[in-house]
Enzyme design. Structure first.
Site, PDB file in Angstrom:
ATOM      1  N   GLY A 289      28.018  46.391  19.883  1.00 16.82           N
ATOM      2  CA  GLY A 289      27.165  45.218  20.012  1.00 16.82           C
ATOM      3  C   GLY A 289      27.049  44.707  21.429  1.00 16.82           C
ATOM      4  O   GLY A 289      26.249  43.806  21.706  1.00 16.82           O
ATOM      5  N   GLY A 290      27.820  45.284  22.351  1.00 22.87           N
ATOM      6  CA  GLY A 290      27.782  44.834  23.743  1.00 22.87           C
ATOM      7  C   GLY A 290      26.613  45.415  24.508  1.00 22.87           C
ATOM      8  O   GLY A 290      25.807  46.183  23.985  1.00 22.87           O
ATOM      9  N   LYS A 408      36.308  48.207  38.999  1.00 21.87           N
ATOM     10  CA  LYS A 408      37.393  47.239  39.202  1.00 21.87           C
ATOM     11  C   LYS A 408      38.768  47.831  38.902  1.00 21.87           C
ATOM     12  O   LYS A 408      39.792  47.196  39.141  1.00 21.87           O
ATOM     13  CB  LYS A 408      37.140  45.993  38.349  1.00 21.87           C
ATOM     14  CG  LYS A 408      35.897  45.214  38.784  1.00 21.87           C
ATOM     15  CD  LYS A 408      35.594  44.066  37.861  1.00 21.87           C
ATOM     16  CE  LYS A 408      34.399  43.262  38.370  1.00 21.87           C
ATOM     17  NZ  LYS A 408      33.152  44.069  38.451  1.00 21.87           N
ATOM     18  N   GLY A 448      21.864  42.543  34.012  1.00 24.04           N
ATOM     19  CA  GLY A 448      21.484  41.988  32.722  1.00 24.04           C
ATOM     20  C   GLY A 448      22.561  42.050  31.667  1.00 24.04           C
ATOM     21  O   GLY A 448      22.356  41.584  30.540  1.00 24.04           O
ATOM     22  N   THR A 470      29.861  32.912  44.932  1.00 15.90           N
ATOM     23  CA  THR A 470      31.255  32.691  45.331  1.00 15.90           C
ATOM     24  C   THR A 470      31.463  32.782  46.842  1.00 15.90           C
ATOM     25  O   THR A 470      32.211  31.996  47.413  1.00 15.90           O
ATOM     26  CB  THR A 470      32.167  33.725  44.642  1.00 15.90           C
ATOM     27  OG1 THR A 470      31.691  35.037  44.931  1.00 15.90           O
ATOM     28  CG2 THR A 470      32.185  33.496  43.143  1.00 15.90           C
ATOM     29  N   GLU A 541      39.204  38.297  42.121  1.00 11.88           N
ATOM     30  CA  GLU A 541      37.974  38.912  42.632  1.00 11.88           C
ATOM     31  C   GLU A 541      38.175  39.479  44.030  1.00 11.88           C
ATOM     32  O   GLU A 541      38.974  38.984  44.824  1.00 11.88           O
ATOM     33  CB  GLU A 541      36.839  37.880  42.681  1.00 11.88           C
ATOM     34  CG  GLU A 541      36.230  37.571  41.339  1.00 11.88           C
ATOM     35  CD  GLU A 541      34.989  36.708  41.482  1.00 11.88           C
ATOM     36  OE1 GLU A 541      34.072  36.883  40.680  1.00 11.88           O
ATOM     37  OE2 GLU A 541      34.953  35.860  42.394  1.00 11.88           O
TER      38      GLU A 541
END
Length: 620
Positions: A289-290, A408, A448, A470, A541
């Site tokens: 569903g992602g 990441k 998106g 940021t 981050e």
């Protein structure tokens, strides 16, 4: 050939035109004084000649075409049909008629028939294309086309085909010197991009359509900025992408989007290779569903899997993608299962029930700041959940297992990144003792997706700002969701076992540039209508992301957009111990303990205090 009412009408018209052409050829040959004996010849052969023409026209398919869309191929069909028909009629007259036609009559007969039959067929197309270029009263807007190429011609034709209801093309802009002062489909080229403001003012342009689907993002960005100064509506004809079963050539004029400014190249898939491991196979997608999971389901459905199993924890998102696929791809055998990948017992029940041959594991917690505040949930979902799905894939003899990873995971400074690196290590360790081919696919941000900056920026713009960034030097790699999903599927086809595939992310993009572009595309002026505020780097981050560790390096693959990282050492015992600890104490683990345990397994994991990223960058 099956004849409908329109075909019968055309045959009746052709019968009249053929006889008119015969009479006209005699009239022209004898300048109006037709000898009586030729009337006799015509009288005896008219019915046979008419029948011959109608049969020949039918054989050449002149009665089963949409003539309002006639092109060169239809014109050639008319020429061939008339030539064959005329030759046949001349032969019949030669053998059966009491008197032969003069040679000049035969030539005139061929010419007049071609003119009349061709004219009758192309009259609709002539009116459709508006050759006279007369503007119909009540046209809503005047349109300027950017690009005098194939897409520009397609855009002009689309406007004409709609009878100018969507706008009237007043001119074209193109940078090519050789195209200046020429016309494309009757529309003049009025200058280059620097002339856009002048042309907009002189011709009272209300809308601009950028028809340059193959142009790089920086060109689209430059043209967009020039157009924005003219304060008109800007639309674009997007790229015509090569999907799985051929070229998608449907024209779609839409508003300019942020993806257009990035200028990502289209993805070319090895159709046979991809179909070879998906067609006729039971395919299971976790996190279906992602953003990535749902797009994987859309793309996989094109390869005719025997069954497509949608697995996810959120019932609403699974319901949405199920309804979409049932509507858009009714031929797919869909199965939905609501489950949490942390629930090992339910995962095993589902796998043993459906026996999937290919698994795409997209279920994961991905939000860096949220996982910093809830580190135990990142461990349970990203590590324990991955271990459950991956190990049960081995037990149930899954052929190919593809993990969706992230940039990441490289030299991670966040809990989320470290847990995704452990997930990569899990599938690499399992690959060494399993018949299942385990691979990971590592890429950066997707435009998106849930939690990405674009939806956040759009919400902030809708509220009147400010748009929050940021750090002014924050950069990220970006690709579109469909692009990422297609490359993941291709990587799965290339799997031999144990690889970490790296997707070509292109050049990094400054987040502040994205914010400025989105503000402008929304019709506002940066700093005047919508302001940008810098809020500071959040815990976990980095200023920029990496796709490789220093030790890994890459080697190329046969796909120019996919690379494979060199294998790295995996602490199997450490991973097994970490997984067991999460099983026993998952929700009760303290943050310091989590950081310590992750640091003992993931080389390079270093939690940075807030505001320390600039020091790390400077040191490099």
């Amino acid at each position: 050939m099956t004849l409908n009412r329109n075909s019968l009408y055309l045959m009746l018209i052709d019968a009249v035109l053929v006889n008119l052409a015969a009479f006209g050829s005699f009239y022209l040959r004898f300048e109006g004084n037709i000898p009586q004996e030729y009337f006799l010849t015509y009288y005896h052969t008219a019915w046979a000649g008419t029948l011959i023409y109608l049969v020949v026209f039918s054989l050449f398919g002149l009665y089963n075409r949409l003539w309002q869309y006639a092109s060169i191929s239809e014109l050639l069909s008319i020429l061939y049909a008339v030539a064959v028909g005329t030759s046949s009629v001349v032969l019949v007259i030669y053998f059966l008629a009491p008197m032969r036609y003069p040679n000049t009559v035969a030539v005139l007969f061929w010419l007049t028939t071609t003119f009349l039959i061709g004219g009758s067929r192309f009259l609709g197309r002539i009116l459709q294309d508006g050759v006279l270029n007369v503007r119909i009263p009540g046209i809503p807007k005047r349109v300027l086309i950017i690009g005098a190429g194939d897409a520009g011609a397609l855009g002009i034709r689309e406007l004409k085909n709609s009878n100018y209801r969507e706008g009237y093309p007043v001119g074209i802009i193109d940078d090519a010197p050789q195209k200046q002062k020429l016309k494309l489909m009757g529309i003049p080229v009025l200058g280059t991009r620097v002339d856009i403001p002048r042309v907009v003012k002189a011709h009272k342009v209300e809308e601009i359509i950028i028809a340059m689907p193959s142009a790089p993002g920086n060109v689209i960005r430059d043209i967009t900025e020039i157009c924005e100064k003219s304060e008109v509506v800007i639309k674009i004809i997007p790229g015509i992408y090569n999907y799985f079963s051929g070229q998608v050539d449907t024209l779609k004029i839409r508003e300019v989007q942020i993806e257009d400014l990035l200028g990502r190249d289209q993805v070319n898939l090895d159709i046979e290779e991809v179909a070879g491991y998906l067609a006729g196979e039971t395919v299971l997608v976790t996190g279906a569903g992602g953003s990535i999971g749902s797009e994987l389901c859309r793309q996989i459905g094109r390869f005719n899997p025997e069954r497509l199993i949608l697995v996810g924890r959120g019932e609403n998102s699974i319901f949405d993608i199920e309804q979409e696929l049932r509507s858009d791809s009714p031929g797919i055998n869909l199965i939905t299962e609501i489950l949490d990948v942390r629930d090992r017992e339910k995962v095993e029940l589902v796998f043993r029930k459906y026996k999937p041959g290919v698994v795409f594991h997209a279920a994961a917690h991905k939000h860096v700041p949220l996982m910093e505040r809830n580190p135990e949930e990142a461990l349970k979902n990203n590590i324990l959940g991955t271990y459950n799905v991956a190990e049960i894939s081995d037990l149930t003899q899954v052929k190919t297992f593809v993990l969706i990873s992230t940039d990441k995971a490289i030299n991670p400074t966040s809990i989320m990144g470290a847990t995704k690196r452990v997930a990569e290590m899990i599938i690499q360790s399992l690959d060494r003792r399993s018949q299942t081919r385990y691979v990971a696919v590592r890429f950066g941000n997707v435009l998106g997706s849930r939690g990405s900056v674009i939806p956040t920026f759009k919400k902030q713009i809708a509220k009147g700002g400010p748009v929050t960034v940021t750090h002014p030097e924050m950069v990220r790699f970006f690709m579109t969701i469909p692009e990422a999903a297609q490359l993941v599927i291709q990587a799965g086809a290339m799997a031999r076992g144990g690889e970490v595939f790296i997707l070509d992310m292109g050049k990094p993009v400054k987040i502040v540039d994205l914010a400025q572009d989105l503000i402008r595309l929304s019709g506002f002026e940066v700093g005047v209508d919508i302001k940008i505020e810098f809020t500071g780097i959040r815990p976990g981050e980095k200023l920029y992301e990496e796709l490789l560790t220093a030790e890994e390096g890459t080697t190329s693959t046969k796909h120019q957009r996919i690379f494979v990282a060199k294998p790295s050492e995996v602490d199997v015992a450490g991973i097994e111990g970490l997984v067991q600890m999460i099983r026993e104490r998952g929700s009760h683990l303290e943050r310091d303990e989590i950081v310590e345990e992750l640091g003992s397994v993931v080389v390079g994991f270093q939690q940075l205090p807030r505001g320390k990223e600039m020091e790390r960058v400077s040191a490099r």
